[in-house]
Scaffold this motif. Structure first.
Motif, mmCIF file in Angstrom:
data_model
loop_
_atom_site.group_PDB
_atom_site.id
_atom_site.type_symbol
_atom_site.label_atom_id
_atom_site.label_comp_id
_atom_site.label_asym_id
_atom_site.label_seq_id
_atom_site.Cartn_x
_atom_site.Cartn_y
_atom_site.Cartn_z
ATOM 1 N N ASN A 136 37.948 82.846 11.954
ATOM 2 C CA ASN A 136 37.365 84.459 12.191
ATOM 3 C C ASN A 136 38.122 85.418 11.057
ATOM 4 O OD1 ASN A 136 36.123 83.884 14.401
ATOM 5 N ND2 ASN A 136 38.154 83.885 15.489
ATOM 6 N N VAL A 137 38.083 84.849 9.649
ATOM 7 C CA VAL A 137 38.918 85.396 8.609
ATOM 8 C C VAL A 137 37.750 85.779 7.699
ATOM 9 C CG1 VAL A 137 40.319 85.262 6.623
ATOM 10 C CG2 VAL A 137 41.139 84.845 8.964
ATOM 11 N N LYS A 138 37.548 86.883 7.049
ATOM 12 C CA LYS A 138 36.453 87.056 6.215
ATOM 13 C C LYS A 138 36.857 86.298 5.132
ATOM 14 C CE LYS A 138 34.692 91.009 3.450
ATOM 15 N NZ LYS A 138 34.941 92.525 2.741
ATOM 16 N N MET A 139 35.559 85.855 4.472
ATOM 17 C CA MET A 139 35.390 84.904 3.273
ATOM 18 C C MET A 139 34.569 85.652 2.109
ATOM 19 S SD MET A 139 37.321 82.481 4.387
ATOM 20 C CE MET A 139 36.941 80.814 3.501
ATOM 21 N N GLN B 37 41.290 79.958 -11.800
ATOM 22 C CA GLN B 37 41.989 79.415 -10.669
ATOM 23 C C GLN B 37 41.381 80.028 -9.569
ATOM 24 O OE1 GLN B 37 45.437 81.113 -12.289
ATOM 25 N NE2 GLN B 37 46.054 81.490 -9.800
ATOM 26 N N ALA B 38 41.494 79.258 -8.364
ATOM 27 C CA ALA B 38 41.070 79.937 -7.034
ATOM 28 C C ALA B 38 42.041 80.664 -6.516
ATOM 29 C CB ALA B 38 40.514 78.792 -6.090
ATOM 30 N N ILE B 39 41.988 81.540 -5.536
ATOM 31 C CA ILE B 39 43.238 82.244 -5.249
ATOM 32 C C ILE B 39 43.482 81.968 -3.670
ATOM 33 C CG2 ILE B 39 42.262 84.545 -6.232
ATOM 34 C CD1 ILE B 39 41.358 85.613 -3.347
ATOM 35 N N ASP B 40 42.939 80.659 -3.324
ATOM 36 C CA ASP B 40 43.448 79.965 -2.000
ATOM 37 C C ASP B 40 44.424 78.921 -2.416
ATOM 38 O OD1 ASP B 40 41.823 78.465 -3.294
ATOM 39 O OD2 ASP B 40 40.490 77.878 -1.512
ATOM 40 N N ASP B 41 44.386 78.207 -3.313
ATOM 41 C CA ASP B 41 45.597 77.166 -3.843
ATOM 42 C C ASP B 41 45.927 77.370 -4.919
ATOM 43 O OD1 ASP B 41 43.488 76.505 -5.520
ATOM 44 O OD2 ASP B 41 42.635 74.467 -4.736
ATOM 45 N N ASN C 285 41.523 90.770 0.324
ATOM 46 C CA ASN C 285 42.144 91.648 0.913
ATOM 47 C C ASN C 285 42.937 91.370 2.090
ATOM 48 O OD1 ASN C 285 41.706 94.058 -0.611
ATOM 49 N ND2 ASN C 285 39.479 93.772 -0.301
ATOM 50 N N VAL C 286 42.507 89.906 2.664
ATOM 51 C CA VAL C 286 43.062 89.552 3.775
ATOM 52 C C VAL C 286 44.462 88.756 3.585
ATOM 53 C CG1 VAL C 286 42.593 87.992 5.629
ATOM 54 C CG2 VAL C 286 40.653 89.159 4.710
ATOM 55 N N LYS C 287 45.273 89.188 4.537
ATOM 56 C CA LYS C 287 46.647 88.565 4.475
ATOM 57 C C LYS C 287 46.775 87.301 5.410
ATOM 58 C CE LYS C 287 51.503 88.913 5.721
ATOM 59 N NZ LYS C 287 52.072 88.176 4.468
ATOM 60 N N VAL C 288 46.592 86.075 4.880
ATOM 61 C CA VAL C 288 46.524 84.764 5.701
ATOM 62 C C VAL C 288 47.966 84.457 6.601
ATOM 63 C CG1 VAL C 288 45.064 83.749 3.931
ATOM 64 C CG2 VAL C 288 47.220 83.458 3.778
ATOM 65 N N ARG C 289 47.673 83.943 7.469
ATOM 66 C CA ARG C 289 48.547 83.340 8.427
ATOM 67 C C ARG C 289 48.861 82.040 8.630
ATOM 68 N NH1 ARG C 289 51.580 88.052 9.264
ATOM 69 N NH2 ARG C 289 50.206 89.906 9.592
ATOM 70 N N VAL C 290 50.190 81.477 8.641
ATOM 71 C CA VAL C 290 50.271 80.049 8.751
ATOM 72 C C VAL C 290 50.020 79.704 10.223
ATOM 73 C CG1 VAL C 290 52.126 78.116 8.659
ATOM 74 C CG2 VAL C 290 51.734 79.989 6.824
ATOM 75 N N LYS C 291 49.502 78.503 10.492
ATOM 76 C CA LYS C 291 49.192 77.971 11.776
ATOM 77 C C LYS C 291 50.506 77.668 12.736
ATOM 78 C CE LYS C 291 44.497 75.775 10.977
ATOM 79 N NZ LYS C 291 43.837 74.537 11.044
ATOM 80 N N PRO C 292 50.516 77.763 13.936
ATOM 81 C CA PRO C 292 51.793 77.517 14.543
ATOM 82 C C PRO C 292 52.463 76.091 14.102
ATOM 83 C CG PRO C 292 50.117 78.445 15.994
ATOM 84 C CD PRO C 292 49.505 78.306 14.716
ATOM 85 N N ASP C 293 51.536 75.115 14.103
ATOM 86 C CA ASP C 293 52.073 73.708 13.724
ATOM 87 C C ASP C 293 52.340 73.457 12.203
ATOM 88 O OD1 ASP C 293 49.505 73.629 12.782
ATOM 89 O OD2 ASP C 293 48.933 71.983 13.989
ATOM 90 N N GLU C 294 52.077 74.520 11.611
ATOM 91 C CA GLU C 294 52.623 74.696 10.095
ATOM 92 C C GLU C 294 51.398 73.556 9.209
ATOM 93 O OE1 GLU C 294 56.879 74.013 9.945
ATOM 94 O OE2 GLU C 294 57.138 76.117 9.888
ATOM 95 N N SER C 295 50.610 73.095 9.851
ATOM 96 C CA SER C 295 49.735 72.107 9.219
ATOM 97 C C SER C 295 48.828 72.806 8.208
ATOM 98 C CB SER C 295 48.751 71.516 10.039
ATOM 99 O OG SER C 295 47.912 72.552 10.627
#
Length: 249
Positions: free
Chosen positions: A30-33, A118-122, A14-24
């Motif tokens: 602090n995101v729900k896992m 599959q895993a929903i992260d990668d 349900n969480v919308k992930v954000r890309v780090k400012p340095d795009e790494s």
């Protein structure tokens, strides 16, 4: 029959992930896992097989940081008998995961290995296939139905043209699809009972597995924004735009 189920701790769906400012990478601070949804289906299927008298023990295993214990406790609350946590702070690629699962399976000697497709992260969709290859076992991927027999398992697979049925000799590796089942709601008494179930700790060094990365992640970026759609007046205009602008016909 013993069933080994692999579960992964991922960002909640349900969480919308954000890309780090340095795009790494993506920012998971602090995101729900939670448990990977496809792995949750695998745990549910294993527990159902045990409840039906087809299996005697369900063992869940997770690889990763200390917080993976929470994911394992969730699987235990669903009905698994015991858990194994291979603790590591290293980022694990699918091949490393498959090697670690192989090492655990060689100790546990399960007749059936269940993984989410599959895993929903990668979204790699590689681990189950790699594990089957490393262990030289039959495999059934994208499974929507499982029937256990004396020395084989019948699986129904989701394929592009519809469904495919396979008979696999045990032991076997199976990856689960969405249509296999709907995971149960976990009640409070089960959560309390899960705290008393055994959770064994292992290390990568103890298993003697090389988890060195084979891939280099160059950059992570947000997907391009979709252009606004347009409304056409008739079929002729649609065909003209598809031909001259989109160039798809």
């Amino acid at each position: 029959m013993k069933i080994l189920v692999a579960v992964k701790r991922v960002v909640d769906y349900n969480v919308k992930v954000r890309v780090k400012p340095d795009e790494s990478d993506v920012d998971i601070g602090n995101v729900k896992m939670s448990m990977n949804p496809f792995d949750e289906i695998a745990v549910e299927e294993a527990v159902r097989l045990k409840e039906a008298g087809k299996a005697t023990e369900v063992v869940v295993v997770s690889l990763g940081v200390k917080q993976c214990e929470e994911t394992l406790r969730t699987a235990l609350a669903m009905g698994a008998d015991r858990a194994i946590h291979v603790e590591t702070d290293e980022k694990l690629e699918p091949l490393a995961v498959a090697k670690l699962l192989k090492a655990v399976a060689e100790t546990e000697q399960p007749q059936l290995l269940l993984l989410g497709k599959q895993a929903i992260d990668d979204d790699a969709n590689q681990t189950a296939q790699m594990l089957a290859a490393l262990m030289q076992l039959a495999q059934g991927t994208f499974t929507s139905k499982i029937e256990l027999k004396a020395d084989e398992v019948l699986v129904t697979r989701e394929i592009d043209g519809g469904q495919e049925q396979l008979a696999l000799k045990l032991p076997a590796v199976i990856s689960t699809d969405l249509r296999l089942n709907e995971p149960r709601y976990i009640k409070l008494p089960n959560i309390m009972q899960a705290k008393k179930k055994p959770l064994e700790k292992k290390t990568v060094a103890e298993l003697g597995v090389d988890i060195s990365p084979r891939l280099v992640q160059l950059k992570v970026t947000e997907p391009a924004e979709r252009a606004a759609g347009i409304r056409v007046g008739n079929v002729a205009e649609l065909a003209d735009r598809l031909h001259h602008e989109a160039k798809v016909i």
